[in-house]
Enzyme design. Structure first.
Site, mmCIF file in Angstrom:
data_model
loop_
_atom_site.group_PDB
_atom_site.id
_atom_site.type_symbol
_atom_site.label_atom_id
_atom_site.label_comp_id
_atom_site.label_asym_id
_atom_site.label_seq_id
_atom_site.Cartn_x
_atom_site.Cartn_y
_atom_site.Cartn_z
ATOM 1 N N SER A 96 -3.200 63.969 31.355
ATOM 2 C CA SER A 96 -4.411 64.071 30.528
ATOM 3 C C SER A 96 -4.329 65.110 29.421
ATOM 4 C CB SER A 96 -5.622 64.395 31.402
ATOM 5 O OG SER A 96 -6.035 63.220 32.033
ATOM 6 N N LYS A 115 -4.707 63.916 26.001
ATOM 7 C CA LYS A 115 -5.978 63.423 25.435
ATOM 8 C C LYS A 115 -6.470 64.175 24.195
ATOM 9 C CE LYS A 115 -7.324 61.406 29.840
ATOM 10 N NZ LYS A 115 -8.065 61.591 31.103
ATOM 11 N N TYR A 118 -1.945 53.771 26.771
ATOM 12 C CA TYR A 118 -2.546 54.924 27.452
ATOM 13 C C TYR A 118 -1.629 55.435 28.578
ATOM 14 C CZ TYR A 118 -5.536 57.625 30.546
ATOM 15 O OH TYR A 118 -6.024 58.613 31.355
ATOM 16 N N TYR A 155 -13.121 68.933 33.079
ATOM 17 C CA TYR A 155 -13.944 67.979 33.862
ATOM 18 C C TYR A 155 -15.152 68.660 34.484
ATOM 19 C CZ TYR A 155 -9.629 65.491 33.171
ATOM 20 O OH TYR A 155 -8.543 64.929 32.608
ATOM 21 N N VAL A 174 -3.275 65.817 35.681
ATOM 22 C CA VAL A 174 -3.047 65.699 37.126
ATOM 23 C C VAL A 174 -1.602 65.984 37.545
ATOM 24 C CG1 VAL A 174 -4.960 64.169 37.765
ATOM 25 C CG2 VAL A 174 -2.807 63.192 36.916
HETATM 26 N N1 GLN Z 1 -2.839 59.190 33.756
HETATM 27 C C1 GLN Z 1 -3.861 59.862 34.503
HETATM 28 C C2 GLN Z 1 -5.010 58.914 34.820
HETATM 29 O O1 GLN Z 1 -5.482 58.234 33.955
HETATM 30 C C3 GLN Z 1 -4.360 61.045 33.766
HETATM 31 C C4 GLN Z 1 -5.474 61.744 34.475
HETATM 32 C C5 GLN Z 1 -5.425 63.231 34.355
HETATM 33 O O2 GLN Z 1 -4.394 63.807 34.064
HETATM 34 N N2 GLN Z 1 -6.514 63.884 34.661
HETATM 35 O O3 GLN Z 1 -5.474 58.844 35.930
#
Ligand code: GLN
Length: 625
Positions: free
Chosen positions: A80, A83, A205, A257, A275
């Site tokens: 993420s 993003k 993505y 988050y 993550v």
């Molecule tokens: N590729 C992961 C997902 O979409 C990214 C989520 C994250 O890093 N918080 O679940």
């Protein structure tokens, strides 16, 4: 440098000067290594295979210095943390209005993979949750999927400053299992938030999340955000400053988050977590940080990552709301021309006048960055000085930045003072790029055109002094006869006749070099009309010259020749058409053999002049130090 050259290696441990930050990183790494808790994400099966003990920290400064410790060069997938950069890309290539139609900027307070859209607009809440990021992924430019993938890889490579690659195993693993994201994409197709084939959007993505990076890469990427969108290693401008601000704003409110509120309170740095166990944070104007440690908590944030960022924030006072500014430091100093005069050498008469009237000229030296608060201070001081001055010179030599607020306030001041009792004069405002905006803003106003501007304070002071002297009826500018010249004061009429006999009248045109440093000194000069500049060559400044004095009618130059008979110590250049009297040193000595009083009188006058200059220089130093 090539855009994709590998990033510089972290400093070696032996690098003494870098020790304070390097030592701190080693300490914090050791301390936080003891913190257990959390577990690597395994909902993407491939991520679960990671060594949970991996732990790296990297900090990159806005000028490209990298500090790191631990596993800072071990690759992992960005997840993420991709993003905010994709969001920056979308803003950069589609503009705010278009992007806002497809994704909002409200924190959700929900998990990163929540399946909710805002009721009113059917939009994903923000670009930091998966729904928003998937909508943003659709905005990658390219005719074909291959082109879009290539553009995405190019974006991340330029952000890292080296060629990055996709981790195929992680990509395949998420593509095979990412049904929740699939559900989100189809739901957005249903509400027309995305228009392309959801599988295609998800393909991009998942790939973006599977970009392989190291903690050093991510620190550089975060530092790119801290550096107004310019990669500090490659100097490549990737995002406009206005969009960097947008990206940092959503990172600040949504990057962590459902932990975002507490993070903002405790750590206070715009940040983003992934993550895979990475967290980045950007401190505008200072540094980018990345911590990598795979075990994550319930909210999906690296346990050790949070701990390190909290500590760095406290240790180095990096919370966004910590106030580092001191608006008063914009005022460097101020003085008046009765004590600090220009480098123009003046006759006794002029000096006396300036000692009395020079208070009417004030100089205000500004320094540092001009923004709303500091500009307010500067203009308030300017206003106070203007109350009892005929001229106020503002010196911008040490101003390294002026934002648009500063430009607006300064333009308003120029406008308000135009035609008033006090003349505003600006100096050194052309000091390279940082003041571009102000220069443009001034050029756009009528009053800005009329504003007096000089290349430095010395030139500005000289101009103001001349105006002041002209106003009080000084004889400056008129042609001097030999008998009016202070150097010959005290000579009898007969002696003056003798001197006149050996004087050679000389005329020079504008730009003529009257004498050059290093030349043998045979003549000395008395200026009758016009002005000349005395210039010395600066050491190590690419052959630049500095004007150390300017000399006007009634004064002498090159008189050192009379004292030490050596070579010239500076260049003297005519500022305009100049009339002067040249006196041969040898002829004068010859004359003095029979009329010693001529030499005694002239040397006595010179000595008086020199001691006068020294006294004044001392007074100036006491004001300027
Ligand atoms: N590729 C992961 C997902 O979409 C990214 C989520 C994250 O890093 N918080 O679940």
């Amino acid at each position: 440098m090539n855009r994709h050259d590998p990033i510089r290696h972290p400093p070696s441990a032996g690098s003494q000067a870098l020790a304070p930050i390097q030592d701190y990183l080693v300490e914090i790494h050791e301390r936080v290594s003891k913190i257990a808790g959390g577990a690597p994400a395994d909902y993407i099966p491939e991520l679960g295979k990671v060594d949970p003990n991996l732990f790296g920290i990297a900090i990159a400064t806005v000028d490209g210095q990298i500090y790191s410790v631990g596993d800072a060069l071990v690759p992992f997938t960005i997840q993420s943390v991709s993003k905010p950069f994709m969001y920056g890309y979308a803003l950069q290539h589609h503009g705010r209005a278009h992007v806002l139609k497809h994704v909002g900027v409200e924190p959700t307070g929900e998990a990163f993979n929540s399946i909710v859209l805002d009721d009113a607009a059917n939009r994903p809440f923000n670009p930091m949750v998966n729904a928003g990021a998937i909508a943003v992924a659709e905005m990658m430019k390219g005719e074909t999927q291959d082109q879009r993938i290539a553009n995405m890889i190019e974006l991340f490579s330029s952000l890292a400053g080296r060629k990055l690659e996709i981790d195929d195993a992680v990509f395949e693993s998420e593509r095979a299992t990412g049904h929740r994201n699939r559900a989100i994409a189809y739901m957005m197709l249903n509400t027309a938030m995305i228009e392309q084939d959801p599988e295609q959007v998800l393909d991009l993505y998942f790939r973006q999340c599977a970009m392989n990076v190291t903690a050093c890469d991510l620190a550089v990427m975060a530092a790119t955000l801290a550096n107004d969108g310019t990669n500090p290693i490659t100097d490549h401008k990737i995002f406009d400053t206005q969009y960097v601000r947008d990206v940092l704003t959503v990172m600040n409110s949504c990057g962590m988050y459902d932990y975002a509120g507490e993070w903002a309170y405790e750590v206070g740095m715009p940040a983003k977590s992934g993550v895979s166990g990475c967290i980045i944070a950007a401190i505008p104007g200072q540094i980018g940080i990345c911590v990598y440690a795979p075990p994550i908590d319930r909210q999906g944030n690296s346990v050790r990552g949070i701990s390190v960022c909290r500590d760095i924030s406290r240790e180095f006072q990096l919370h966004a709301f910590y106030n580092h500014t001191n608006v008063r430091s914009v005022l460097r100093r101020d003085y008046r021309a009765d004590v600090v005069r220009s480098n123009r050498l003046r006759t006794l008469e002029e000096r006396t006048l300036l000692a009395e009237e020079g208070r009417k000229i004030a100089v205000l030296e500004a320094q540092g960055a001009l923004f709303f608060g500091s500009t307010e201070q500067l203009l308030r001081k300017l206003n106070a000085l203007a109350q009892n001055s005929k001229y106020v010179i503002v010196d911008f030599k040490r101003v390294h930045h002026a934002d648009s607020a500063a430009s607006k306030l300064i333009v308003r001041t120029v406008r308000a003072m135009a035609g008033g009792d006090t003349d505003l004069v600006f100096a050194s405002i052309d000091n390279d790029r940082p003041l571009d905006g102000l220069i443009r803003a001034l050029a756009e106003t009528k009053e800005g055109h009329g504003l007096r501007q000089f290349r430095d304070t010395d030139a500005a002071l000289e101009w103001c002094e001349d105006r002041l002297l002209a106003g009080v009826g000084s004889t400056a500018g008129t042609k001097f006869a030999l008998h009016q010249i202070n150097l010959f004061d005290g000579l009898t009429a007969g002696e003056r006749k003798l001197v006149e006999g050996i004087v050679r009248p000389l005329v020079f045109e504008k730009g003529d070099v009257i004498m050059r440093a290093g030349d043998p000194a045979k003549l000395f000069f008395v200026l009758a009309r016009g002005t000349v500049s005395v210039e010395i060559k600066l050491h190590g400044e690419g052959g630049r010259y500095k004007r150390v004095a300017s000399i006007g009618p009634g004064l002498t130059f090159g008189e050192m020749a009379l004292l030490d008979g050596g070579t010239r110590s500076a260049d003297v250049i005519a500022n305009e058409r100049v009339v002067c009297y040249g006196l041969g040193v040898e002829e004068l000595h010859e004359l003095a053999k029979e009329h010693p009083n001529v030499m005694i009188t002239i040397l006595g006058n010179l000595t008086r002049e020199f001691s006068e200059r020294l006294r004044h220089a001392n007074e100036e130093i006491s004001v300027l130090e």
